[in-house]
Design an enzyme around this catalytic site. Structure first.
Site, PDB file in Angstrom:
ATOM      1  N   ASP A  77      14.576  31.104  25.087  1.00  0.00           N
ATOM      2  CA  ASP A  77      13.339  31.414  25.818  1.00  0.00           C
ATOM      3  C   ASP A  77      13.577  32.335  27.015  1.00  0.00           C
ATOM      4  OD1 ASP A  77      12.069  29.889  24.037  1.00  0.00           O
ATOM      5  OD2 ASP A  77      11.523  28.250  25.427  1.00  0.00           O
ATOM      6  N   ALA A 111      15.826  34.565  27.544  1.00  0.00           N
ATOM      7  CA  ALA A 111      16.127  35.949  27.190  1.00  0.00           C
ATOM      8  C   ALA A 111      14.841  36.669  26.776  1.00  0.00           C
ATOM      9  CB  ALA A 111      17.157  35.981  26.076  1.00  0.00           C
ATOM     10  N   TYR A 112      13.973  35.928  26.051  1.00  0.00           N
ATOM     11  CA  TYR A 112      12.684  36.503  25.644  1.00  0.00           C
ATOM     12  C   TYR A 112      11.849  36.804  26.897  1.00  0.00           C
ATOM     13  CZ  TYR A 112       8.138  36.828  23.273  1.00  0.00           C
ATOM     14  OH  TYR A 112       6.922  37.255  22.808  1.00  0.00           O
ATOM     15  N   SER A 140     -17.174  28.520   1.929  1.00  0.00           N
ATOM     16  CA  SER A 140     -16.505  27.233   2.125  1.00  0.00           C
ATOM     17  C   SER A 140     -15.913  26.795   0.788  1.00  0.00           C
ATOM     18  CB  SER A 140     -17.474  26.208   2.685  1.00  0.00           C
ATOM     19  OG  SER A 140     -18.446  25.957   1.725  1.00  0.00           O
ATOM     20  N   LEU A 141     -15.420  25.580   0.725  1.00  0.00           N
ATOM     21  CA  LEU A 141     -14.738  25.101  -0.481  1.00  0.00           C
ATOM     22  C   LEU A 141     -15.426  23.866  -1.017  1.00  0.00           C
ATOM     23  CD1 LEU A 141     -11.050  25.217   0.801  1.00  0.00           C
ATOM     24  CD2 LEU A 141     -11.954  26.577  -1.080  1.00  0.00           C
ATOM     25  N   GLU A 143      -1.781  24.544  -0.867  1.00  0.00           N
ATOM     26  CA  GLU A 143      -1.659  24.750   0.579  1.00  0.00           C
ATOM     27  C   GLU A 143      -2.189  23.549   1.346  1.00  0.00           C
ATOM     28  OE1 GLU A 143      -3.941  28.258   1.473  1.00  0.00           O
ATOM     29  OE2 GLU A 143      -2.809  29.490   0.045  1.00  0.00           O
ATOM     30  N   LYS A 193      -4.570  21.843   3.889  1.00  0.00           N
ATOM     31  CA  LYS A 193      -5.872  22.232   4.442  1.00  0.00           C
ATOM     32  C   LYS A 193      -5.846  21.863   5.921  1.00  0.00           C
ATOM     33  CE  LYS A 193     -10.813  21.953   3.542  1.00  0.00           C
ATOM     34  NZ  LYS A 193     -11.334  21.599   4.855  1.00  0.00           N
ATOM     35  N   ASP A 233      -6.753  21.191   9.642  1.00  0.00           N
ATOM     36  CA  ASP A 233      -7.971  20.683  10.246  1.00  0.00           C
ATOM     37  C   ASP A 233      -8.136  21.319  11.619  1.00  0.00           C
ATOM     38  OD1 ASP A 233     -10.227  19.254  10.401  1.00  0.00           O
ATOM     39  OD2 ASP A 233      -9.286  17.299  10.720  1.00  0.00           O
ATOM     40  N   ARG A 240     -16.231  31.464  12.285  1.00  0.00           N
ATOM     41  CA  ARG A 240     -16.930  31.506  11.008  1.00  0.00           C
ATOM     42  C   ARG A 240     -18.453  31.535  11.189  1.00  0.00           C
ATOM     43  NH1 ARG A 240     -18.917  27.692   7.477  1.00  0.00           N
ATOM     44  NH2 ARG A 240     -18.832  28.279   5.274  1.00  0.00           N
ATOM     45  N   GLU A 280      -6.646  29.650  10.141  1.00  0.00           N
ATOM     46  CA  GLU A 280      -7.144  28.468  10.836  1.00  0.00           C
ATOM     47  C   GLU A 280      -6.424  28.358  12.173  1.00  0.00           C
ATOM     48  OE1 GLU A 280      -9.443  26.914   9.034  1.00  0.00           O
ATOM     49  OE2 GLU A 280      -9.634  24.874   9.845  1.00  0.00           O
ATOM     50  N   TYR A 312      -4.279  32.290   5.766  1.00  0.00           N
ATOM     51  CA  TYR A 312      -4.203  31.842   4.378  1.00  0.00           C
ATOM     52  C   TYR A 312      -4.928  32.734   3.370  1.00  0.00           C
ATOM     53  CZ  TYR A 312      -8.445  29.551   6.114  1.00  0.00           C
ATOM     54  OH  TYR A 312      -9.635  29.293   6.715  1.00  0.00           O
ATOM     55  N   LYS A 318      -5.464  26.955  -5.044  1.00  0.00           N
ATOM     56  CA  LYS A 318      -6.100  28.240  -5.366  1.00  0.00           C
ATOM     57  C   LYS A 318      -5.429  28.832  -6.595  1.00  0.00           C
ATOM     58  CE  LYS A 318      -6.698  29.017  -0.444  1.00  0.00           C
ATOM     59  NZ  LYS A 318      -6.222  29.704   0.758  1.00  0.00           N
ATOM     60  N   LYS A 370      -9.248  16.281  -0.787  1.00  0.00           N
ATOM     61  CA  LYS A 370      -9.255  15.682   0.545  1.00  0.00           C
ATOM     62  C   LYS A 370      -8.325  14.466   0.624  1.00  0.00           C
ATOM     63  CE  LYS A 370     -12.178  16.638   3.265  1.00  0.00           C
ATOM     64  NZ  LYS A 370     -12.841  17.550   4.173  1.00  0.00           N
ATOM     65  N   CYS A 425      -5.545 -15.442  33.254  1.00  0.00           N
ATOM     66  CA  CYS A 425      -4.880 -15.061  32.012  1.00  0.00           C
ATOM     67  C   CYS A 425      -5.402 -15.938  30.867  1.00  0.00           C
ATOM     68  CB  CYS A 425      -3.373 -15.239  32.178  1.00  0.00           C
ATOM     69  SG  CYS A 425      -2.475 -15.088  30.621  1.00  0.00           S
ATOM     70  N   CYS A 477      -2.086 -18.280  29.888  1.00  0.00           N
ATOM     71  CA  CYS A 477      -1.459 -19.263  30.781  1.00  0.00           C
ATOM     72  C   CYS A 477      -2.335 -19.626  31.973  1.00  0.00           C
ATOM     73  CB  CYS A 477      -0.101 -18.754  31.250  1.00  0.00           C
ATOM     74  SG  CYS A 477      -0.243 -17.471  32.505  1.00  0.00           S
ATOM     75  N   CYS A 496      -1.206 -10.198  34.374  1.00  0.00           N
ATOM     76  CA  CYS A 496      -1.136 -11.652  34.519  1.00  0.00           C
ATOM     77  C   CYS A 496       0.003 -11.943  35.476  1.00  0.00           C
ATOM     78  CB  CYS A 496      -0.869 -12.281  33.153  1.00  0.00           C
ATOM     79  SG  CYS A 496      -0.104 -13.905  33.257  1.00  0.00           S
ATOM     80  N   CYS A 526       4.437 -17.503  31.478  1.00  0.00           N
ATOM     81  CA  CYS A 526       3.313 -17.225  30.572  1.00  0.00           C
ATOM     82  C   CYS A 526       3.853 -17.065  29.148  1.00  0.00           C
ATOM     83  CB  CYS A 526       2.586 -15.960  31.015  1.00  0.00           C
ATOM     84  SG  CYS A 526       1.325 -15.421  29.837  1.00  0.00           S
TER      85      CYS A 526
HETATM   86  S1  IVH Z   1      -9.454  28.896   1.796  1.00  0.00           S
HETATM   87  C1  IVH Z   1     -12.971  30.872  -0.146  1.00  0.00           C
HETATM   88  N1  IVH Z   1      -7.270  27.710   2.657  1.00  0.00           N
HETATM   89  O1  IVH Z   1     -11.310  24.805   5.117  1.00  0.00           O
HETATM   90  C2  IVH Z   1     -11.802  30.191   0.424  1.00  0.00           C
HETATM   91  N2  IVH Z   1      -9.328  27.207   3.740  1.00  0.00           N
HETATM   92  O2  IVH Z   1     -13.685  23.872   3.631  1.00  0.00           O
HETATM   93  C3  IVH Z   1     -12.099  29.457   1.662  1.00  0.00           C
HETATM   94  N3  IVH Z   1      -9.142  25.640   5.617  1.00  0.00           N
HETATM   95  O3  IVH Z   1     -13.583  27.228   6.252  1.00  0.00           O
HETATM   96  C4  IVH Z   1     -11.038  28.998   2.501  1.00  0.00           C
HETATM   97  N4  IVH Z   1      -6.955  25.378   5.482  1.00  0.00           N
HETATM   98  O4  IVH Z   1     -11.585  26.665   7.731  1.00  0.00           O
HETATM   99  C5  IVH Z   1      -8.602  27.849   2.810  1.00  0.00           C
HETATM  100  N5  IVH Z   1      -5.272  26.767   3.339  1.00  0.00           N
HETATM  101  C6  IVH Z   1      -6.594  26.905   3.493  1.00  0.00           C
HETATM  102  C7  IVH Z   1      -7.305  26.219   4.497  1.00  0.00           C
HETATM  103  C8  IVH Z   1      -8.699  26.393   4.583  1.00  0.00           C
HETATM  104  C9  IVH Z   1      -8.058  25.035   6.149  1.00  0.00           C
HETATM  105  C10 IVH Z   1     -10.530  25.453   6.093  1.00  0.00           C
HETATM  106  C11 IVH Z   1     -11.228  26.751   6.399  1.00  0.00           C
HETATM  107  C12 IVH Z   1     -12.467  26.750   5.550  1.00  0.00           C
HETATM  108  C13 IVH Z   1     -12.626  25.310   5.196  1.00  0.00           C
HETATM  109  C14 IVH Z   1     -13.315  25.183   3.863  1.00  0.00           C
END
Ligand code: IVH
Length: 682
Positions: free
Chosen positions: A33, A35-36, A82-83, A116, A118, A120, A139, A176, A228, A293, A317, A411, A414, A429, A435
């Site tokens: 660190d 040196a950086y 979304s997914l 991958e 997911k 959060d 988004r 993300e 991603y 995917k 999930k 307490c 006791c 206590c 106790c």
């Molecule tokens: S792919 C069309 N890959 O999950 C493809 N999403 O429920 C859409 N997310 O809005 C997203 N990790 O915020 C993708 N490895 C991942 C992800 C990911 C987290 C989130 C992302 C998206 C939401 C969809």
């Protein structure tokens, strides 16, 4: 001839970008660190002498000092979708079948997926024009988000300027933004100490931090970003697979999650699911599931989209880490140091993979902050090994008869008075070891794995031993006999004999374990190790002054005070002496704190060694303490720096690693002979 400032500036920027790449993309820092920091300092100094040479892509220009009054809208070039979610193996089977049918593949065909985590966190879109970050957006509703460019620029993992070959004219990348669990915990701890509102979970922390009008605030929140997918690509050919797209992202300088794997068919997908479910708690960031995917881009195009989600991807999930339930009661539990902790008794709820019926409420200040009452609906969170927490009260659903809890004055175990010192959050206590609750907790701590490590002496047994008044202090554990133990619930002849043996074996320990086992306030495993290493003997710890105690690394005034107070109290000295007189022993060493600070010449000074597998003549801990007393450093993992490894039966990955690195490996007999040479016998 000296280099022109513009050349040195360009050189420094390249160097910093190269090290950012090692750090963020390869997760393999090549510079300490300091040196950086020195490179950054030099660049900053040169730029301040030549402000005309500053460009917005310079690594010094991440944080803008001008807060916004509002975020402007940012229309997405390509909508952010979304997914669809899957919650079971059946859902996953359905998804794979639908993909196969639409692609007209035979039922036996295994499709290749990129698997991958997911993450959060909060989704982000990053737009690059001719290699430079031109806009970052949230988004939003998928069509329009908020322009958060100034904030995204403060995140080290987001490149301001792309690196590598084949940089596209226009590129939009999705990823993300997350806050690491450790940063989240640290942030909340600081917030609580300042009486400020903590964040409910790392996702809210990431979202709240990214949506700050003042980018200087975002810069302080240590956010991270994993990319991603590619949303838009102009001036370059699209990669043929998602795997290649991820590779391209890495080359351009984006951090791509290292857990991503290529899997094939349902069996590969469920194997990855099981694997990641186990990995989940050990990851630095929260994940709420996995994303699968289809790897081939032509197949993705054939499948296309339905409504607002792609047909070629799915989120599988994980069990939720947060759930709603009801507080049925609030009870007060007494811990080993007498601390009285309010505990919410919950309507049992499945969260974080287990059924939870208790959650800690920490102390009365926390109850006030949450405004939690008996009868309230609450959100509980259980992540990994962390004790379940009440993170939020749903005040809108509060019943009319919800009752505010009050700290009892006596307490519950006791009946001694409960006291709360001025300015302290914790009530205690005053019963001390008279106790039963404190005695039980002290014994549970004494026998625990990192303390005396007595196998088979669980909480239920300790409760019985204290309730029957058989054990009033730890030394009495060592006088227990098998026939008496066999009378206790859930004990038989065999198990009680085994337990007596385990208790006797535990008599040989290490000084660090012994100090930790005593349960001195705020003396955890690391502090106990520090004290043992620094003073070398119990007598030296006992006699140490407040000043001397504070010379131990990481021991401050408060902890030193607790240690000093502990050894001043007659009943504690009695406990310690009784333990020694029943035969508890450990190898003592000369102190590492030698008066004048002169280096001691110990025979194994400077050697790092690793013990693995099981040893017969002594435990690994004891062997390690002996080696440390000879100056060696005992490490937990094998690296190129390891001098040698001692491997006993059952040695696994550490032995394999030593062999692959060509590190010398010896057996127990060799170790015993070595110790013998320095007058140490098993
Ligand atoms: S792919 C069309 N890959 O999950 C493809 N999403 O429920 C859409 N997310 O809005 C997203 N990790 O915020 C993708 N490895 C991942 C992800 C990911 C987290 C989130 C992302 C998206 C939401 C969809």
């Amino acid at each position: 001839m000296s280099t022109a400032p513009s050349e040195r500036i360009a050189e420094l920027r390249d160097l910093i970008r190269k090290h950012d790449y090692h750090y963020y993309v390869e997760d393999d820092p090549q510079l300490p660190d300091q040196a950086y920091d020195a490179l950054m300092r030099e660049l900053r100094e040169l730029e301040s002498l030549h402000p005309e040479l500053i460009t917005s892509e310079s690594p010094t220009q991440r944080v803008s000092g001008t807060p916004l009054s509002a975020f402007s809208p940012a229309e997405h070039v390509v909508p952010m979708l979304s997914l669809d979610n899957a919650f079971s193996e059946d859902d996953m089977e359905g998804f794979v079948r639908r993909c196969r049918d639409r692609l007209k593949l035979p039922a036996t065909a295994d499709i290749e997926f990129m698997a991958e985590p997911k993450l959060d966190g909060i989704a982000i879109s990053l737009l690059y024009e001719n290699g430079k970050l031109s806009r970052a957006a949230t988004r939003g509703d998928g069509q329009t988000g908020e322009n958060i460019t100034a904030n995204a620029r403060t995140i080290g993992a987001i490149p301001l300027q792309l690196t590598g070959e084949g940089i596209p004219e226009r590129l939009e990348v999705r990823g993300e933004v997350v806050m690491a669990k450790a940063s989240f915990e640290a942030f909340n701890e600081r917030a609580r100490a300042k009486d400020e509102k903590p964040f409910v979970n790392p996702r809210n922390a990431a979202a709240g931090s990214l949506r700050q009008l003042d980018a200087r605030v975002t810069a302080k929140r240590s956010l991270d970003c994993y990319c991603y997918s590619i949303g838009l690509l102009e001036g370059q050919d699209w990669p043929e697979t998602h795997e290649e797209a991820l590779e391209a992202l890495k080359c351009w300088g984006f951090r791509v999650n290292p857990e991503i794997r290529k899997v094939s068919g349902l069996s590969g997908m469920s194997e990855y699911y099981e694997h990641m479910l186990i990995r989940r708690d050990g990851l630095d960031y929260d994940i709420d599931g996995l994303v699968f995917k289809i790897n081939r881009r032509d197949w993705q195009e054939t499948l296309g989209f339905v409504a607002r989600a792609p047909r070629w991807a799915i989120a599988h999930k994980f069990p939720a880490q947060e759930a709603l339930t009801v507080v049925e009661n609030i009870e007060f539990q007494v811990g080993r140091t007498g601390a009285v902790t309010p505990v919410a008794k919950l309507k049992p709820v499945f969260v974080g993979g287990v059924t939870v019926s208790n959650a800690t409420l920490h102390n009365m200040d926390e109850i006030d902050r949450l405004d939690v009452r008996i009868g309230d609906s609450v959100m509980v969170r259980r992540a990994g090994d962390v004790i379940p927490q009440v993170v939020k009260v749903i005040t809108e659903s509060r019943p009319a008869d919800a009752k505010k809890p009050e700290m009892p004055t006596q307490c519950p175990v006791c009946q001694a008075a409960i006291e709360r010192e001025e300015g302290q959050a914790v009530a205690r206590c005053s019963g001390g070891i008279s106790c039963a609750a404190q005695r039980k907790e002290a014994l549970k701590h004494f026998v625990s794995r990192k303390a005396m490590d007595i196998d088979g002496l669980g909480d239920k047994l300790i409760d019985q031993l204290v309730d029957r008044n058989w054990v009033k202090s730890p030394a009495e554990l060592f006088g227990l006999e098998a026939p008496a133990l066999a009378l206790l619930e859930r004990m038989g002849k065999k198990s009680s004999e085994k337990l007596v043996q385990a208790i006797q074996n535990a008599k040989t320990t290490t000084l660090a374990r012994f100090i930790y086992a005593l349960g001195i306030r705020e003396v955890g495993e690391a502090t106990a190790k520090g004290l043992a290493g620094y003073f070398g003997s119990l007598a030296a710890v006992r006699e140490a002054t407040l000043e001397q105690l504070q010379e131990v690394p990481d021991v401050g005034g408060v902890v030193a005070g607790h240690v000093e107070t502990f050894f001043k109290q007659v009943h504690n000295i009695e406990v310690v002496d009784a333990l020694i007189s029943v035969g508890v022993v450990w190898p003592e060493s000369s102190p590492s704190s030698d008066g004048e600070g002169t280096e001691q010449d110990l025979p194994l000074d400077g050697l790092t060694v690793v013990l693995t597998g099981s040893l017969e003549a002594m435990s690994r801990d004891v062997a390690g303490a002996h080696l440390e007393s000879l100056g060696a450093k005992v490490a937990g993992s094998v690296s190129k720096k390891t001098a040698w490894v001692v491997a006993g039966p059952g040695a696994g990955s550490k032995l394999a690693k030593a062999e692959s690195l060509g590190v010398d490996v010896y057996d127990e007999a060799w170790l015993l002979a070595l110790l013998e040479r320095y007058g140490i016998s098993a």
